[in-house]
Scaffold this active site. Sequence first.
Site, mmCIF file in Angstrom:
data_model
loop_
_atom_site.group_PDB
_atom_site.id
_atom_site.type_symbol
_atom_site.label_atom_id
_atom_site.label_comp_id
_atom_site.label_asym_id
_atom_site.label_seq_id
_atom_site.Cartn_x
_atom_site.Cartn_y
_atom_site.Cartn_z
ATOM 1 N N CYS A 60 12.801 -19.544 33.809
ATOM 2 C CA CYS A 60 12.822 -18.564 34.894
ATOM 3 C C CYS A 60 12.495 -19.219 36.234
ATOM 4 C CB CYS A 60 11.901 -17.399 34.562
ATOM 5 S SG CYS A 60 12.423 -15.898 35.396
ATOM 6 N N HIS A 93 13.614 -15.683 29.451
ATOM 7 C CA HIS A 93 12.344 -16.058 28.812
ATOM 8 C C HIS A 93 12.536 -16.206 27.304
ATOM 9 C CE1 HIS A 93 9.638 -15.528 32.259
ATOM 10 N NE2 HIS A 93 10.537 -14.650 32.648
ATOM 11 N N GLU A 143 10.645 -17.347 25.163
ATOM 12 C CA GLU A 143 9.408 -17.121 24.398
ATOM 13 C C GLU A 143 9.305 -15.718 23.814
ATOM 14 O OE1 GLU A 143 9.628 -17.658 27.670
ATOM 15 O OE2 GLU A 143 8.070 -16.654 28.832
HETATM 16 N N1 GLN Z 1 9.658 -15.080 40.817
HETATM 17 C C1 GLN Z 1 10.943 -15.365 40.259
HETATM 18 C C2 GLN Z 1 11.875 -14.174 40.347
HETATM 19 O O1 GLN Z 1 11.411 -13.071 40.548
HETATM 20 C C3 GLN Z 1 10.821 -15.813 38.830
HETATM 21 C C4 GLN Z 1 10.294 -14.760 37.927
HETATM 22 C C5 GLN Z 1 9.801 -15.310 36.601
HETATM 23 O O2 GLN Z 1 9.617 -16.503 36.450
HETATM 24 N N2 GLN Z 1 9.566 -14.434 35.635
HETATM 25 O O3 GLN Z 1 13.050 -14.316 40.212
#
Ligand code: GLN
Length: 547
Positions: free
Chosen positions: A381, A516, A518
């Site tokens: 992410c 994600h 995970e």
């Molecule tokens: N802050 C970044 C976004 O909003 C990444 C978010 C995250 O890593 N869950 O896109």
Amino acid sequence: MAKKYIFITGGVVSSLGKGITSASLGFLLMSYGLKISIVKIDPYINVDPGTMNPYQHGEVYVLDDGAETDLDLGHYERFTGLTLSKKNNFTTGQVYYSVIRRERRGDYLGKTVQVIPHITDEIKRRIKEAGKDKDVLIVEIGGTIGDIEGLPFLEAIRQMRYDAGRDNCLYIHLTLVPYIKVAGELKTKPTQHSVKELQSIGISPDIIVCRSEKRLTKEAKEKIAMFCNVEKEAVINAVDVDTVYEIPLRFRKERLDDLVIKKLGITPKKEPDFTEWEKMVEAIKKPKDTVRIAFVGKYVGLKESYKSLVESFVHAGASLNLKVDLKWIEAEDLENDGFEELLKDVHGILVPGGFGPRGIEGKIRAIKYARENNVPFLGICLGMQAAVVEFARNVARLEGAHSEEFDKSSPHKVIHLAKKWEKDGKIIERDETSDKGGTMRLGAYPCVIKLSTLAYEVYKRKKISERHRHRYEFNNEYRDVLERHGLVVSGESPDREFVEIVELKDHPFFIAVQFHPEFKSRPLSPHPVIKMFVEKSYESKGSEKAN
Ligand code: GLN
């Protein structure tokens, strides 16, 4: 409505592991072929945990349907392998919100709207809804007995015994039996008090699960049984263990599964088989070697906010017979000179998800280090977004490249805000004015993987689905130039609007994902990208030795 209900409450102190207890019991019952589900009720007023500070509340766990839930839902999914939905977690805030909306619509025809019966009825309605078509529904009540905010929930579950039938409900109370060193004794008094408190609101626990540092003696068990009005066999000891995945096996040794089946009059549908699970637990307890991975995050001291990711390394490690030693590195510390020292002894570098600008330059440095020194790298992410920025700046030479999230005036916003997207056939437009969600891409989205890429080697499939929680996206305007310089886009949304996976060639392992992984890792089926990252990191440890 479910056929049978198990209600789990906690007493004495918080953080005793009610979530793991519920998840373990769910796992045990499933191994008898029963159809189960688990609900977590959170007694706070927030309408969803997504808006809560993860540093106060731990990780926000995301489900396929996009629900942002309490981290206990993560335990439920990991132990049971079930895919849960927003019905499996609700808060006081949601309950009141529904009742107040109904009142505004005039549904109560001018009657006085009260906690009993209106709030309690709404709680029961939600419990029954979550239990639909299930053999057993496990309901975990958040908080500790004695908390004012938990009372409507306790009243609702007390009434459930009348709605579902006396023989179809089971109440389990989890308590702490502290060991007092100077006296050399286990103390049962807090348990007695906590059970008394529960009884005063009309709930008599059928089973008492006692957390303790030392094994409960026969006498202690007898004392608890006698003063709390349960049979001796119904006092179950949950003694501290090395890994949470051992808990279901411990419960089984204490015959918790037999007891629950007997008390609820359940007919098992198959013989349980725990061989695979036992092997996994053994692998966690006795790994053949270790591999060290740098975990470059923000507030790495608060590990609860990275719960699922940490667990996903336990799963991957177990399947490879390795212990993954996470070296927690505060990203900001990499912004100082000599930062390489911090990364020298690791075999892989992970940059996980995150929010906010603090430490972003440190993360970018860690990625540059991994890219230039052939250290296996996984970005998740925000970690992928940082990898794209790093590549744009240092390989494609786009001076001042950044993410719009952190620098709106950047000449090259290689990561930017997406305005609309599609979820389950519906178009969602970003709603910046909304205070409750609708601003993030949340939940499971499909991704198409390109053949002959590292991503394909990882997944061995063309179509995957992974969970998301973010606002910013790869800016497609830069796709050509970045690809020309060697960045490989190996996964994207079916409409090609969103870049989901990027990777590098000529590197032992360099991959970054917008989602994600995970959230989909399970103890017996570790996530492939995390598993291969651990594997490649371990290989790099081997080559280090050979040098
Ligand atoms: N802050 C970044 C976004 O909003 C990444 C978010 C995250 O890593 N869950 O896109």
